[in-house]
Design a protein around this motif. Structure first.
Motif, PDB file in Angstrom:
ATOM      1  N   ARG A 212       0.820  -1.206   0.000  1.00 26.37           N
ATOM      2  CA  ARG A 212       0.000   0.000   0.000  1.00 26.37           C
ATOM      3  C   ARG A 212       0.860   1.266   0.000  1.00 26.37           C
ATOM      4  N   LEU A 213       2.125   1.116   0.374  1.00 31.29           N
ATOM      5  CA  LEU A 213       2.999   2.285   0.472  1.00 31.29           C
ATOM      6  C   LEU A 213       3.858   2.494  -0.776  1.00 31.29           C
ATOM      7  N   VAL A 214       3.802   1.554  -1.732  1.00 34.83           N
ATOM      8  CA  VAL A 214       4.699   1.597  -2.892  1.00 34.83           C
ATOM      9  C   VAL A 214       4.688   2.938  -3.599  1.00 34.83           C
ATOM     10  N   ASN A 215       3.539   3.416  -3.955  1.00 32.76           N
ATOM     11  CA  ASN A 215       3.449   4.660  -4.725  1.00 32.76           C
ATOM     12  C   ASN A 215       2.953   5.837  -3.891  1.00 32.76           C
ATOM     13  N   SER A 216       3.011   5.696  -2.582  1.00 31.29           N
ATOM     14  CA  SER A 216       2.503   6.771  -1.738  1.00 31.29           C
ATOM     15  C   SER A 216       3.474   7.950  -1.704  1.00 31.29           C
ATOM     16  N   GLU A 217       2.933   9.122  -1.549  1.00 30.44           N
ATOM     17  CA  GLU A 217       3.745  10.333  -1.487  1.00 30.44           C
ATOM     18  C   GLU A 217       4.659  10.311  -0.262  1.00 30.44           C
ATOM     19  N   ALA A 218       4.138   9.791   0.854  1.00 29.83           N
ATOM     20  CA  ALA A 218       4.924   9.748   2.087  1.00 29.83           C
ATOM     21  C   ALA A 218       6.161   8.867   1.927  1.00 29.83           C
TER      22      ALA A 218
ATOM     23  N   ASN B  46       7.728   8.017  -0.938  1.00 28.58           N
ATOM     24  CA  ASN B  46       8.668   8.664  -1.859  1.00 28.58           C
ATOM     25  C   ASN B  46       9.425   9.793  -1.175  1.00 28.58           C
ATOM     26  N   ARG B  47       8.731  10.529  -0.349  1.00 26.82           N
ATOM     27  CA  ARG B  47       9.354  11.642   0.360  1.00 26.82           C
ATOM     28  C   ARG B  47      10.408  11.139   1.340  1.00 26.82           C
ATOM     29  N   ARG B  48      10.102  10.050   2.036  1.00 24.53           N
ATOM     30  CA  ARG B  48      11.058   9.504   3.005  1.00 24.53           C
ATOM     31  C   ARG B  48      12.317   8.981   2.317  1.00 24.53           C
ATOM     32  N   ILE B  49      12.154   8.246   1.217  1.00 23.08           N
ATOM     33  CA  ILE B  49      13.316   7.704   0.518  1.00 23.08           C
ATOM     34  C   ILE B  49      14.190   8.821  -0.045  1.00 23.08           C
ATOM     35  N   ASN B  50      13.572   9.844  -0.587  1.00 20.97           N
ATOM     36  CA  ASN B  50      14.337  10.989  -1.093  1.00 20.97           C
ATOM     37  C   ASN B  50      15.113  11.665   0.034  1.00 20.97           C
ATOM     38  N   PHE B  51      14.502  11.737   1.202  1.00 19.04           N
ATOM     39  CA  PHE B  51      15.170  12.356   2.341  1.00 19.04           C
ATOM     40  C   PHE B  51      16.383  11.545   2.778  1.00 19.04           C
ATOM     41  N   VAL B  52      16.258  10.194   2.777  1.00 19.33           N
ATOM     42  CA  VAL B  52      17.391   9.335   3.140  1.00 19.33           C
ATOM     43  C   VAL B  52      18.541   9.541   2.152  1.00 19.33           C
TER      44      VAL B  52
ATOM     45  N   VAL C 189      16.238   5.625  -4.600  1.00 16.79           N
ATOM     46  CA  VAL C 189      14.916   5.590  -5.225  1.00 16.79           C
ATOM     47  C   VAL C 189      14.904   4.516  -6.302  1.00 16.79           C
ATOM     48  N   SER C 190      13.951   3.592  -6.214  1.00 14.08           N
ATOM     49  CA  SER C 190      13.856   2.487  -7.163  1.00 14.08           C
ATOM     50  C   SER C 190      12.391   2.077  -7.296  1.00 14.08           C
ATOM     51  N   PRO C 191      11.941   1.716  -8.501  1.00 13.21           N
ATOM     52  CA  PRO C 191      10.540   1.313  -8.697  1.00 13.21           C
ATOM     53  C   PRO C 191      10.143   0.188  -7.746  1.00 13.21           C
ATOM     54  N   GLY C 192       9.041   0.374  -7.051  1.00 14.69           N
ATOM     55  CA  GLY C 192       8.535  -0.660  -6.152  1.00 14.69           C
ATOM     56  C   GLY C 192       9.193  -0.699  -4.794  1.00 14.69           C
ATOM     57  N   ARG C 193      10.168   0.173  -4.545  1.00 13.98           N
ATOM     58  CA  ARG C 193      10.887   0.149  -3.264  1.00 13.98           C
ATOM     59  C   ARG C 193      10.107   0.898  -2.193  1.00 13.98           C
ATOM     60  N   VAL C 194      10.069   0.304  -1.000  1.00 15.90           N
ATOM     61  CA  VAL C 194       9.364   0.898   0.128  1.00 15.90           C
ATOM     62  C   VAL C 194      10.303   0.949   1.333  1.00 15.90           C
TER      63      VAL C 194
END
Length: 285
Positions: free
Chosen positions: A4-10, A12-18, A30-35
């Motif tokens: 449920r989190l795969v394409n969520s904005e939250a 994506n925002r967290r991974i970009n921050f890391v 950042v990678s397709p399907g990564r959570v």
């Protein structure tokens, strides 16, 4: 929950921050399907002492790095693929409590949580992510090429290979990259190519060198009487660098207070973040 989190904005925002926290020294995360499933601080047992490390658990990888400024800046990024990771429990022993081994072909090591509850939570989340990934990809694990967990320097006062040579300022400690023991230079003066760990030949003890030689040496043609090919030792000077790139002692390590780390409830899970809390009467539109 993770799907449920795969394409969520939250997410994506967290991974970009890391990614931003590791800066240009880290690889893209950042990678397709990564959570990003969760994160937290664990104490990693390095070759000379224990050090705090920031860990990020993704649904396909385990990433960790050195803490420069907690929740703001990290370096020396390591990315371990979850499909290769196995966990092994470490029984409590004196000051070493709430620990387990993270086994992987490229790098294996021991980590410790602050509490038994935290340890249980970390291990449960990692195992679930590993199992889900193996099922999804239809693959099975193998331990054939797993790297060893290094024996800490403090656990060896004499060579663990010859049992005779005592370590001194001049007689340095070295690690066999195949079995992980601490041995003297004479007992680890040969190298062998271990592709899962490095593109260059690595220091190994005499026992591992002989075993590797026998297992990989093909018989030559009948004209040579089917003799086994012999390998020439690669002598290594005792000044050869034997440190791990993750365990540099000259690197400033922040104290517990500096990183604002209380070691309580350190694992922050994101799996159930967007799931309605029906018990509390909450729903999501």
């Amino acid at each position: 929950m993770v799907d449920r989190l795969v394409n969520s904005e939250a997410n994506n925002r967290r991974i970009n921050f890391v990614e931003q926290c590791f800066g240009s020294s880290g690889q893209p995360l950042v990678s397709p399907g990564r959570v990003l499933v969760g994160e937290g601080v664990l104490t990693k047992l390095c070759r000379k002492k224990q050090k705090p490390r920031q860990f990020f658990l993704f649904n396909d990888a385990l990433v960790y790095g050195n803490i420069i400024l907690h929740k703001k800046k990290y370096n020396k990024q390591h990315v371990l693929q979850l499909e290769n990771i196995k966990l092994e429990d470490i029984p409590d022993d004196g000051a070493y409590k709430n620990g387990w081994k993270i086994i992987n072909p490229s790098k294996s090591f021991a980590v410790f949580a602050a509490t038994a509850t935290e340890k249980k939570e970390w291990m449960a989340h990692i195992r679930k992510c590993v199992n889900d990934l193996l099922v999804k990809r239809g693959i099975t694990q193998t331990s054939e090429h797993d790297s060893p967990v290094w024996v800490p320097d403090q656990n060896a006062q004499t060579c663990m290979h010859c049992k005779k040579s005592e370590f001194t300022v001049l007689n340095r400690k070295h690690h066999c990259r195949k079995c992980g023991i601490v041995a003297c230079n004479t007992c680890t003066n040969k190298k062998w190519l271990l592709p899962q760990q490095s593109a260059k030949p690595l220091r190994v003890c005499l026992t591992c060198y002989n075993q590797l030689s026998l297992s990989s040496a093909p018989a030559v043609s009948s004209g040579d009487n089917n003799k086994i090919r012999k390998y020439t030792p690669i002598n290594i000077p005792d000044s050869d660098d034997d440190s791990s790139d993750d365990d540099d002692d000259d690197e400033p390590t922040p104290s517990v207070d500096t990183v604002d780390n209380t070691y309580e409830s350190q694992f922050q899970s994101y799996e159930a973040e967007e799931v309605p809390d029906y018990k509390a009467g909450q729903t999501h539109q």
